[in-house]
Scaffold this motif. Sequence first.
Motif, PDB file in Angstrom:
ATOM      1  N   SER A 271      39.328  46.220  51.313  1.00 35.24           N
ATOM      2  CA  SER A 271      38.084  46.249  52.095  1.00 35.24           C
ATOM      3  C   SER A 271      37.438  47.628  52.072  1.00 35.24           C
ATOM      4  O   SER A 271      36.217  47.765  51.917  1.00 35.24           O
ATOM      5  N   LEU A 272      38.257  48.669  52.195  1.00 30.97           N
ATOM      6  CA  LEU A 272      37.725  50.030  52.247  1.00 30.97           C
ATOM      7  C   LEU A 272      37.229  50.503  50.887  1.00 30.97           C
ATOM      8  O   LEU A 272      36.258  51.267  50.807  1.00 30.97           O
ATOM      9  N   LEU A 273      37.864  50.063  49.816  1.00 33.15           N
ATOM     10  CA  LEU A 273      37.366  50.404  48.479  1.00 33.15           C
ATOM     11  C   LEU A 273      36.007  49.751  48.225  1.00 33.15           C
ATOM     12  O   LEU A 273      35.101  50.363  47.643  1.00 33.15           O
ATOM     13  N   ILE A 274      35.863  48.512  48.670  1.00 37.14           N
ATOM     14  CA  ILE A 274      34.558  47.836  48.542  1.00 37.14           C
ATOM     15  C   ILE A 274      33.517  48.561  49.392  1.00 37.14           C
ATOM     16  O   ILE A 274      32.371  48.761  48.957  1.00 37.14           O
ATOM     17  N   ALA A 275      33.924  48.982  50.601  1.00 35.84           N
ATOM     18  CA  ALA A 275      33.004  49.744  51.460  1.00 35.84           C
ATOM     19  C   ALA A 275      32.597  51.057  50.794  1.00 35.84           C
ATOM     20  O   ALA A 275      31.449  51.503  50.914  1.00 35.84           O
ATOM     21  N   MET A 276      33.542  51.679  50.058  1.00 30.36           N
ATOM     22  CA  MET A 276      33.223  52.927  49.372  1.00 30.36           C
ATOM     23  C   MET A 276      32.204  52.693  48.253  1.00 30.36           C
ATOM     24  O   MET A 276      31.302  53.502  48.034  1.00 30.36           O
ATOM     25  N   ALA A 302      33.937  59.430  56.081  1.00 28.22           N
ATOM     26  CA  ALA A 302      34.739  58.537  56.922  1.00 28.22           C
ATOM     27  C   ALA A 302      35.316  57.377  56.116  1.00 28.22           C
ATOM     28  O   ALA A 302      36.517  57.075  56.198  1.00 28.22           O
ATOM     29  N   VAL A 303      34.472  56.724  55.329  1.00 30.32           N
ATOM     30  CA  VAL A 303      34.922  55.561  54.553  1.00 30.32           C
ATOM     31  C   VAL A 303      35.966  55.976  53.519  1.00 30.32           C
ATOM     32  O   VAL A 303      37.018  55.330  53.378  1.00 30.32           O
ATOM     33  N   ALA A 304      35.698  57.072  52.818  1.00 35.27           N
ATOM     34  CA  ALA A 304      36.600  57.498  51.748  1.00 35.27           C
ATOM     35  C   ALA A 304      37.969  57.898  52.287  1.00 35.27           C
ATOM     36  O   ALA A 304      39.010  57.491  51.746  1.00 35.27           O
ATOM     37  N   PHE A 305      38.004  58.660  53.373  1.00 36.13           N
ATOM     38  CA  PHE A 305      39.283  59.159  53.865  1.00 36.13           C
ATOM     39  C   PHE A 305      40.025  58.123  54.698  1.00 36.13           C
ATOM     40  O   PHE A 305      41.217  58.290  54.976  1.00 36.13           O
ATOM     41  N   SER A 306      39.352  57.056  55.080  1.00 34.58           N
ATOM     42  CA  SER A 306      40.049  55.983  55.797  1.00 34.58           C
ATOM     43  C   SER A 306      41.068  55.288  54.892  1.00 34.58           C
ATOM     44  O   SER A 306      41.930  54.547  55.374  1.00 34.58           O
ATOM     45  N   LEU A 307      40.996  55.554  53.596  1.00 34.43           N
ATOM     46  CA  LEU A 307      41.939  54.964  52.648  1.00 34.43           C
ATOM     47  C   LEU A 307      43.308  55.638  52.676  1.00 34.43           C
ATOM     48  O   LEU A 307      44.293  55.063  52.200  1.00 34.43           O
ATOM     49  N   ALA A 308      43.394  56.855  53.204  1.00 27.78           N
ATOM     50  CA  ALA A 308      44.613  57.655  53.072  1.00 27.78           C
ATOM     51  C   ALA A 308      45.849  56.943  53.618  1.00 27.78           C
ATOM     52  O   ALA A 308      46.839  56.762  52.897  1.00 27.78           O
ATOM     53  N   ALA A 309      45.811  56.554  54.873  1.00 29.52           N
ATOM     54  CA  ALA A 309      46.985  55.921  55.495  1.00 29.52           C
ATOM     55  C   ALA A 309      47.287  54.534  54.920  1.00 29.52           C
ATOM     56  O   ALA A 309      48.446  54.232  54.619  1.00 29.52           O
ATOM     57  N   PRO A 310      46.278  53.637  54.755  1.00 30.44           N
ATOM     58  CA  PRO A 310      46.586  52.324  54.184  1.00 30.44           C
ATOM     59  C   PRO A 310      47.222  52.391  52.797  1.00 30.44           C
ATOM     60  O   PRO A 310      48.180  51.659  52.512  1.00 30.44           O
ATOM     61  N   ILE A 311      46.713  53.280  51.943  1.00 27.77           N
ATOM     62  CA  ILE A 311      47.267  53.397  50.597  1.00 27.77           C
ATOM     63  C   ILE A 311      48.700  53.915  50.650  1.00 27.77           C
ATOM     64  O   ILE A 311      49.578  53.436  49.920  1.00 27.77           O
ATOM     65  N   GLN A 312      48.938  54.898  51.508  1.00 28.20           N
ATOM     66  CA  GLN A 312      50.293  55.440  51.612  1.00 28.20           C
ATOM     67  C   GLN A 312      51.260  54.388  52.123  1.00 28.20           C
ATOM     68  O   GLN A 312      52.375  54.253  51.617  1.00 28.20           O
ATOM     69  N   MET A 365      34.039  53.883  39.884  1.00 27.45           N
ATOM     70  CA  MET A 365      35.481  54.129  39.961  1.00 27.45           C
ATOM     71  C   MET A 365      36.093  53.406  41.156  1.00 27.45           C
ATOM     72  O   MET A 365      37.184  52.821  41.057  1.00 27.45           O
ATOM     73  N   ALA A 366      35.406  53.435  42.295  1.00 30.59           N
ATOM     74  CA  ALA A 366      35.899  52.726  43.475  1.00 30.59           C
ATOM     75  C   ALA A 366      35.953  51.219  43.224  1.00 30.59           C
ATOM     76  O   ALA A 366      36.870  50.534  43.695  1.00 30.59           O
ATOM     77  N   PHE A 367      34.974  50.702  42.467  1.00 27.01           N
ATOM     78  CA  PHE A 367      34.957  49.272  42.138  1.00 27.01           C
ATOM     79  C   PHE A 367      36.165  48.905  41.279  1.00 27.01           C
ATOM     80  O   PHE A 367      36.811  47.870  41.511  1.00 27.01           O
ATOM     81  N   LEU A 368      36.484  49.755  40.305  1.00 32.10           N
ATOM     82  CA  LEU A 368      37.674  49.495  39.483  1.00 32.10           C
ATOM     83  C   LEU A 368      38.942  49.544  40.344  1.00 32.10           C
ATOM     84  O   LEU A 368      39.854  48.736  40.165  1.00 32.10           O
ATOM     85  N   GLY A 369      38.976  50.496  41.267  1.00 32.58           N
ATOM     86  CA  GLY A 369      40.109  50.562  42.191  1.00 32.58           C
ATOM     87  C   GLY A 369      40.226  49.300  43.024  1.00 32.58           C
ATOM     88  O   GLY A 369      41.329  48.795  43.269  1.00 32.58           O
ATOM     89  N   ALA A 370      39.089  48.749  43.458  1.00 31.17           N
ATOM     90  CA  ALA A 370      39.085  47.511  44.242  1.00 31.17           C
ATOM     91  C   ALA A 370      39.624  46.342  43.417  1.00 31.17           C
ATOM     92  O   ALA A 370      40.323  45.466  43.951  1.00 31.17           O
TER      93      ALA A 370
END
Length: 393
Positions: A271-276, A302-312, A365-370
């Motif tokens: 969800s956050l990658l799509i938001a990015m 905010a959107v980009a760094f919200s990925l830190a904890a979920p990814i970890q 790049m974010a789309f590929l990550g998604a």
Amino acid sequence: MISKKFLPLTLGGLGIGITEFVMMGLLPDISKDLAVTIPQAGYLISAYALGVVIGAPLLVGIAGKYPPKKILFALMLLFTAFNAFSAFAPTFNILFIARLLSGLPHGAFFGVGSVVASKIAEKGKAAQAVSLMFAGLTVANIIGVPLGTFIGHNFSWRFSFAIVVFVGLITLWCLKAWLPALPASENRNLKKELSFFTQQKAWIIIFMISIGTGGLFSWYSYISPLMTTVAGFSENTVTYILMLAGMGMMVGNFFGGYLADKFSPSKSTLSLLIAMVITLIIVHYVTFNPILALVMTFITGAVAFSLAAPIQMLMINAAKGSEMIAASVSQASFNIGNALGAFFGGIPIVYGYDYTSPASVGAAMAFLGALFALWLILKNIALKKYCLNVSKA
């Protein structure tokens, strides 16, 4: 209010964040003092990132048999010593080596720290606990990096590294005094832990992080010229704009931790990658307006760094029995994303496009990550169906 048991991890993140990001602002001062060009001084950023990539799996692999508290103390001791080495480096080549060495404990500290945070957290709040450690990075961007840059410009860049050493010393004391002591892994088998990386899902996550988070760095690497040449702000305001982005990162960091605990790390990441993707596309089209540019700077951070904890947490949950080394590799992947984002984001600029183009590259790049995140979710669904059918049979 951060609990005392998490404070050492937050402070460690603060010191690491300052030394990683302050270099961007110190390049002119270092180039002048050590008689090198600014592009040559830029190699110091690459040296640190290379150190992270090398040190993350290597140090955890070597030290993984020891109790986590001892590992974190040793890593912070190395980090503090190597930054002191940077402060006293007499030549560019020695500073290059010092920066490479300073990067070695970075990924390992976050990797081990993430696992520790998740284990000492309250039930159902593991991701939020991990976000407390990453909060140090956001504070670094709001306060530490601007302060270090100001001191470097007005006094000496060497004093900027002295700040990092000071934070490192405080972190060492807090680690010893307040971090709970967890037992070492029993019957640790490094070969078995490394076998996680023979699995397809490990590489899906690594590629997702390396490419997807590159979207953040494609935008952030060129935020200064974006805001001055496109939005029309003066160079004197860039520091405050970076602080605004840092405040967005702080808000997003805690939101991402809450989201991962409320739903799941994989769904939150997708969800956050799509938001990015959406956010970076908006940045491309609205930055010509100063007010909208500032609003999107906060939102994008905010959107980009919200990925830190979920990814970890996604990596930790996927690597049962190999959590520490897997979590450290995810940090190495973040730094690969840093390098890839800056590189690919710069390509359209070389060919004459304006400074909004890196945001479009970041969106791609974010789309590929998604897509990688979606692949992982579908793979997990297929695996659950297969296990269900086998149990019925």
